[in-house]
Design a protein around this motif. Structure first.
Motif, PDB file in Angstrom:
ATOM      1  N   LEU A 109      29.626  38.458  11.633  1.00  0.00           N
ATOM      2  CA  LEU A 109      29.306  37.163  12.242  1.00  0.00           C
ATOM      3  C   LEU A 109      29.117  36.091  11.171  1.00  0.00           C
ATOM      4  CD1 LEU A 109      28.568  35.416  14.716  1.00  0.00           C
ATOM      5  CD2 LEU A 109      26.203  36.215  14.469  1.00  0.00           C
ATOM      6  N   GLU A 110      28.419  36.465  10.110  1.00  0.00           N
ATOM      7  CA  GLU A 110      28.148  35.505   9.038  1.00  0.00           C
ATOM      8  C   GLU A 110      29.455  35.002   8.416  1.00  0.00           C
ATOM      9  OE1 GLU A 110      24.932  34.890   8.999  1.00  0.00           O
ATOM     10  OE2 GLU A 110      25.456  33.148   7.765  1.00  0.00           O
ATOM     11  N   ALA A 111      30.390  35.931   8.215  1.00  0.00           N
ATOM     12  CA  ALA A 111      31.686  35.549   7.628  1.00  0.00           C
ATOM     13  C   ALA A 111      32.442  34.611   8.570  1.00  0.00           C
ATOM     14  CB  ALA A 111      32.511  36.802   7.328  1.00  0.00           C
ATOM     15  N   CYS A 112      32.308  34.826   9.880  1.00  0.00           N
ATOM     16  CA  CYS A 112      32.972  33.940  10.851  1.00  0.00           C
ATOM     17  C   CYS A 112      32.337  32.554  10.832  1.00  0.00           C
ATOM     18  CB  CYS A 112      32.909  34.544  12.247  1.00  0.00           C
ATOM     19  SG  CYS A 112      33.952  36.007  12.426  1.00  0.00           S
ATOM     20  N   ILE A 113      31.008  32.510  10.728  1.00  0.00           N
ATOM     21  CA  ILE A 113      30.330  31.202  10.646  1.00  0.00           C
ATOM     22  C   ILE A 113      30.813  30.448   9.405  1.00  0.00           C
ATOM     23  CG2 ILE A 113      28.090  30.063  10.315  1.00  0.00           C
ATOM     24  CD1 ILE A 113      26.847  32.364  12.029  1.00  0.00           C
ATOM     25  N   GLN A 114      30.959  31.170   8.291  1.00  0.00           N
ATOM     26  CA  GLN A 114      31.402  30.526   7.045  1.00  0.00           C
ATOM     27  C   GLN A 114      32.838  30.020   7.122  1.00  0.00           C
ATOM     28  OE1 GLN A 114      30.704  33.063   3.652  1.00  0.00           O
ATOM     29  NE2 GLN A 114      28.492  33.214   4.041  1.00  0.00           N
ATOM     30  N   THR A 115      33.692  30.758   7.846  1.00  0.00           N
ATOM     31  CA  THR A 115      35.128  30.427   7.837  1.00  0.00           C
ATOM     32  C   THR A 115      35.580  29.672   9.074  1.00  0.00           C
ATOM     33  OG1 THR A 115      35.619  32.558   8.871  1.00  0.00           O
ATOM     34  CG2 THR A 115      35.706  32.462   6.452  1.00  0.00           C
TER      35      THR A 115
END
Lengths: 412, 412
Positions: free
Chosen positions: A98-104
């Motif tokens: 989820l964190e990687a999706c928020i970042q990208t």
């Protein structure tokens, strides 16, 4: 608009997701699949090619990934140009993905609640411990994150929302019943990762009743239903993800989850549990070796993916929803039945994986078409259930409804 | 003539042996006890002193010993001046201890057949695989070696010999029945080392029937008896040491061993066995750790010695012996009953350890007094049973007999 999809995980559910994405790659775009073990990704892609599952010509990519590493996930999203991430890896990786999706800025779909490997059964509501803490961050980034979009949680949340919206003025109770009436022909096996399966049942059973969280032990409270197709089955009040979001949406209703177990399953579980063999805490043998009992139990049990070729029989999963309509009591049962052998013939997986793997692909298709691309975090019941159930009717998981007017396909 | 005794092993049975040797140290002499863990030897000696068990003043010695090392055992026999070795260590050390006795001339008593840790259930007769191969060597050295002198094997062999000699002209069958009707109050526990206990039941069940070895699986053949004191109980045809020597002495009789199990024990055993958790062969976990399942199961089960304080109820172990006397069929049941709580009060151990630990002390006393100091290897049924049973009547394990004339104490 077509969207490139990155599947994270390469187990039985990922196999279904890959097949279904390929079957619908006129709406979804190129497919990428990533896991710790690239050979498992390749085996899935081989199976997709062998079935000729792709609707139109399209590319596949396979990748090695440690999904606990936010930077690695973000880099892979960047490298592949993925616009939708379907996370069907272990529930231990939900928050890093989820964190990687928020970042990208990629959309994120998962199918089960986040778990910390060192903890079993945290305080309710479970979503409040991890996912919902990132709700504001998703909104600020305009990221669509759909939580728990498998069958249960997922489709059963949409069943509940549909029943409440379409069939009643006020809702009094939602009882989700999950019966696997199939047979794998082995002495004993879990239907997915034994470690995750047993973790579900060793802790406190939380239900939402009378406006508060109630606590029971597993196998303490039983019900018996005569269900469509599968017939009469016992099920037991169990802890499950969807109770924790539906209770927030419908705080004045009782929300319970019931899982069907054979007497044989309960006996094996009870023996292992009472002996301490399901513990996630290490013990030391007389020879001084430190062993986590649950990990040894996992090692001696069949690999769930090996069950698929011999699996026969059907599943029935649905919601009994009671409420009041025009001043009169009303009850509906919204449900699906699936067939293990049919699932294997279509995508090479058994029915449990099939029911879990088709819904996140439907969610991805609704994001791609813009219908569910809401730009914030949502549990499934927060979204309009009709396009989701209508799409599932077409791609392998048809919904039926049973009420005072009879038992019929749900036409949307 | 008094004889110095060396006890090898420091488990529950060794505790009983030490107490009984101390209670009879006017016939036996100084006592030494040796095991890998000297603290366990010290705890046993402390318990003997705390009970004031010694009949007359006498010395104790405690020693660290690797009983797999023949030279170390021989050196300890030399150092202590032991004339009788009572081996109640693991069955894996029988042959090394016997070898040390042959080298030093000490008499040797054990209570269970030798086992190779890497093999389960070898070909019958079991004594032919190890012990009997050293028969000539014992004879040449003039060493008294009494094999299997616990309760079963041991006392039950003497019961069989007594019944055949005293009650019939020809013997047709010997059925040894072992019922533990006691309760330890735990969910599940074995009564001695789980590793050894389960190994008894995972292999082929050999019986001697119709003049040949027959093969069954565990729990395949059941009988039910209404027994003195303990009442009606089911028991199951099981593999056991004494069948393998009694069949050699009475080849024209059927020889069978029956062990009592509760339905609960069988259920737990069956679950563990079917899942592969009783295997002595290592498996590898997903994390790459190599684990022998049986050793983990041992680690999670209660330590059998911890059961003693709460153990209640009784045991009944005896021989149904059928034959012909003066042309008419005759059947006798020769048996003992013991009480768990009474055993704990006397020697701090439960009844299973008590019945196993008292007989080798009786054998040692008969060697010390010369009655059984035969100067060769013998199974218990090769020796005159009357002085053995008469001595056991006095020191805690009285024999009773039940036949057409009623149920009465066996007076010798």
């Amino acid at each position: 608009m077509k969207r490139t999809v990155l599947i994270i995980g390469a187990g039985g559910v990922a196999q279904v997701v890959a097949h279904k994405c390929a079957q619908n790659n006129d709406i979804l775009g190129d497919l990428h699949i990533a896991s710790r073990t690239v050979a498992k990704c390749e085996a899935i892609i081989d199976s997709v090619r062998a079935k000729g599952a792709m609707k139109i010509a399209g590319d596949f990519g396979v990748h090695t990934l440690d999904a606990m590493d936010v930077a690695a996930v973000a880099a892979l999203i960047g490298q592949t140009g993925a616009q939708i991430v379907i996370n069907v890896g272990s529930p231990f990786v939900n928050m890093t993905v989820l964190e990687a999706c928020i970042q990208t800025g990629a959309a994120c779909i998962d199918t089960a609640i986040h778990e910390d490997p060192t903890k079993v059964c945290e305080t309710p509501p479970w979503y409040g411990n991890y996912e919902w803490k990132r709700r504001e961050a998703c909104k600020a980034a305009g990221v669509t994150a759909i939580l728990g979009a498998g069958f249960d949680p997922g489709v059963v949340n949409a069943f509940a929302r549909y029943a409440v919206d379409a069939c009643m003025d006020t809702v009094e109770s939602i009882d989700i019943v999950d019966i696997n009436a199939g047979s794998h022909g082995r002495y004993f096996s879990t239907n997915f990762d034994p470690e995750i399966n047993f973790r579900e049942f060793t802790g406190t059973v939380y239900a939402w009743q009378g406006g508060e969280w109630t606590e029971n032990r597993m196998f303490e409270v039983m019900r018996e239903d005569d269900l469509p197709v599968v017939g009469r089955h016992k099920s037991y009040l169990s802890g499950h993800d969807e109770v924790h979001s539906l209770a927030a949406r419908y705080p004045h209703a009782d929300v319970r989850f019931w899982m069907g177990f054979s007497d044989h399953y309960i006996n094996v579980f009870t023996v292992l549990q009472n002996l301490g063999l399901l513990s996630e805490q290490p013990v030391v043998t007389a020879e001084g070796l430190e062993v986590v009992p649950l990990k040894l139990v996992k090692a001696v049990l069949p690999d769930p993916s090996s069950l698929a070729p011999d699996y026969t029989g059907k599943t029935c999963i649905g919601d009994f929803v009671r409420g009041v309509k025009d001043g009169k009591p009303v009850e509906v049962f919204v449900y699906n039945t699936s067939d293990h052998a049919q699932a294997f013939a279509e995508v090479g997986s058994q029915g449990i994986s099939y029911t879990a793997g088709v819904p996140p692909v439907a969610a991805a298709m609704l994001i791609a078409s813009g219908v569910w691309d809401v730009g914030h975090m949502a549990n499934v019941e927060d979204l309009d259930p009709k396009p989701f159930l209508a799409l599932l009717n077409r791609i392998g998981l048809p919904t039926r409804i049973k009420d005072a007017d009879g038992d019929r396909a749900l036409v949307l």
